[in-house]
Design an enzyme around this catalytic site. Sequence first.
Site, PDB file in Angstrom:
ATOM      1  N   ASP A 225      28.712   4.991  20.534  1.00  0.00           N
ATOM      2  CA  ASP A 225      28.484   6.134  21.418  1.00  0.00           C
ATOM      3  C   ASP A 225      29.315   5.921  22.690  1.00  0.00           C
ATOM      4  OD1 ASP A 225      27.086   8.411  22.635  1.00  0.00           O
ATOM      5  OD2 ASP A 225      26.132   6.874  23.867  1.00  0.00           O
TER       6      ASP A 225
ATOM      7  N   CYS B  35       0.841  -1.204   0.000  1.00  0.00           N
ATOM      8  CA  CYS B  35       0.000   0.000   0.000  1.00  0.00           C
ATOM      9  C   CYS B  35       0.873   1.250   0.000  1.00  0.00           C
ATOM     10  CB  CYS B  35      -0.913   0.009   1.222  1.00  0.00           C
ATOM     11  SG  CYS B  35      -2.134  -1.322   1.266  1.00  0.00           S
TER      12      CYS B  35
END
Length: 752
Positions: free
Chosen positions: A445, A27
């Site tokens: 990080d 869709c």
Amino acid sequence: MTIELDSTTHAPNRISLAVTGMSCAACANRVERRLNKVDGVIASVNYATGVATIDAADHVTAEDLCAEVDAAGYGASPIIDHTEAISATPEDAEVKDLLRRLVVALMAFFPLADLSVMFATLPSTRIPGWQFILTALALPVVLWSAAPFHRRAFTGAKVGAASMDTLVSVGVVTATLWSLDTMYLHPSRTGTAPDGVWAAIWASDAIYLEVAAGVTAFVLAGRHFEAKAKRSAGSALRALAALGAREVTVLTRDEREMRIPISELVEGQRFVVRPGETIATDGLVVSGESSIDASAMTGESLPVDITPGMAVIGGTTALTGRLIVEAAAVGADTKLSGMIRLVEQAQTGKARMQRVADRVSSVFVPCVFLLAGVTFGVWWMTGSGGERAAAAALAVLVVACPCALGLAIPTALLVASGRGAQLGIFIKGHPALEATRDVDTVVLDKTGTLTHGVMSVVAVTVEGTRTDGEVLRLAGAVESASEHAVAAAITRHARQIHDTLPTIESFEALPGLGARGIVEGAQVHVGRLRLFHQQRIDVPRALLRELRRQERVGRTVVLVGVDRVAVALVAVADTVKDSAAPAVARLHRLGLRVFMFTGDNAYAAQSVADEIGIDEVVAELLPEGKVELIAQMQERGHRVAMIGDGINDGAALATADLGMAIGAGTDVAIAAADVILVREDLAAATDAIELAHATLRTIKGNLVWAFGYNIVAIPVAALGLLNPLIAGAAMAFSSFFVVSNSLRLRRARLGG
């Protein structure tokens, strides 16, 4: 090392639409293709969030684009403020609805599987009203459980599009109508069945209600797993939006305070921030002083001391002191809204396997219908009769039902998730699996990933006759009355040595400098060197030398003074996890290039990097800086994995080819990542890559089987060599093979 950021430009006319009515990735593809056909439009549709992001020429309006989406059979409305639009998203009931429909389908399927076959092949077992029993079991499944497939098939038919839903709907309806016709209008035999089981099956009446129920149940199971994955993908944006304030206290012209919704705040208006409150929007401090927890936006481990004239960022938290801030940006112009857009844009990409499946389905479904029609026509024209022709055509539809294709990815992910859970790893979707194939660079990080993310006392230096314990007892008593992160670290360390701390009198917080008070009759100062200079307290040269040395390795240092004499210093830092260095070494052994990105200062970053063996470090980065650097690496041809835990890592995790979040991290990081590392041991990152490789191999095997099965089975059915009942059994066996192959992942062996 130094990495320069490329300058970026933004489209002058960027439009975002909330798209409704999408039920699958196909869709989203249909809406995206429709929008991209508009002259001057480049569109990307995010199925997970239901948002279409469009770069459009100036003459294209949001209303024009909404009309295009409506014409494609879906709904759309413009999004003005991403933060408000996403945070206002209601709790989605799709997963629960699919589960209810699946339960009903399964409850009907098992008795139907027994009774339909028995009544079709053994007419002597038919009891009075047998037709009504089968009908009562089948109709709830066909009319209610399969209703989503019928509805989407009808929506697609209105715009001339066919999908897997169309194939499922037509197969279920055809099997049901043919069965009803057989049971009520043309029951062919009574008496005993032919000799032999296979003869009975081949000669059985055309009752295929168990096929209709089985097809519905299998496909609903796949859609249920898909819906859960889709909603988890969108949760990153909702978690980010939750950071924003909902209301703000503004100052009127006569200096009175008034509480208003954040949507009514305008640029240039002054607002109040009290301790513990979230700063409503980006602005400039007019008056007041405070410590700000900016880790959500910058990743800096220590609170930032804010004074008049300094800038603050919306979504961060004031820890101490009252501020009056002048709003500099509101709504979509804030840094928080920018982070939301970054995550949203990063999540619009589709996995390569999914794109292939979408393209195949767009061709496969029309071909199946065409072949079924040709099969019926050929058998009819050869004089075989309508029943024989219809049986062959129905066998084509049933055997082509994409149950195995629908289960190929979800079942492998389900089993891999279970195996990963045993290892402290959670893989959220097949894009993560594909990304592991070519990863050559890992970005880590610092705060909360390589380090514990909590400040701890790492060194105490005493000058004079006092002991470490005596100094910490006095300093801990003063700092126990403060809310600052450094104060909390000193207090926690002091309490580990002493069961109780003395009571403090005349406590005074000195924002940006430290604190002081009376402890057991002595005046105690705890704070920065600037505080001691300001208070004219002499600091011995030995302490000054040690202070400079500790600061050079990125540690935060406070001095302790007793009765106006500096007697000690306490160094505080975010300590490295024990598993960090071995994990980095293992990544190097795998041939991966390792970087460390952090919003912390360069001294602290380099100190951690040296300790764990990382050579390439970039410090003092804002969230958008991390995203830009990762994008630059990708533009140079690198496949990047990002490992992080903070809110500020959310956009970078979503942008990276493979996002891996520490499970103890923030909701934003966990929602944005592809892989969650539940256990604190960073070796889980390499385990996750190995598990992802094994899962990817399994999915490929499942897809090869699912497509290969159809390639072989459909021609056999078209030649009339498959009774629809046998076709249904073949379809079920195909699904069983896919599930069994996926279960092999439970025995996957991982570890360094």
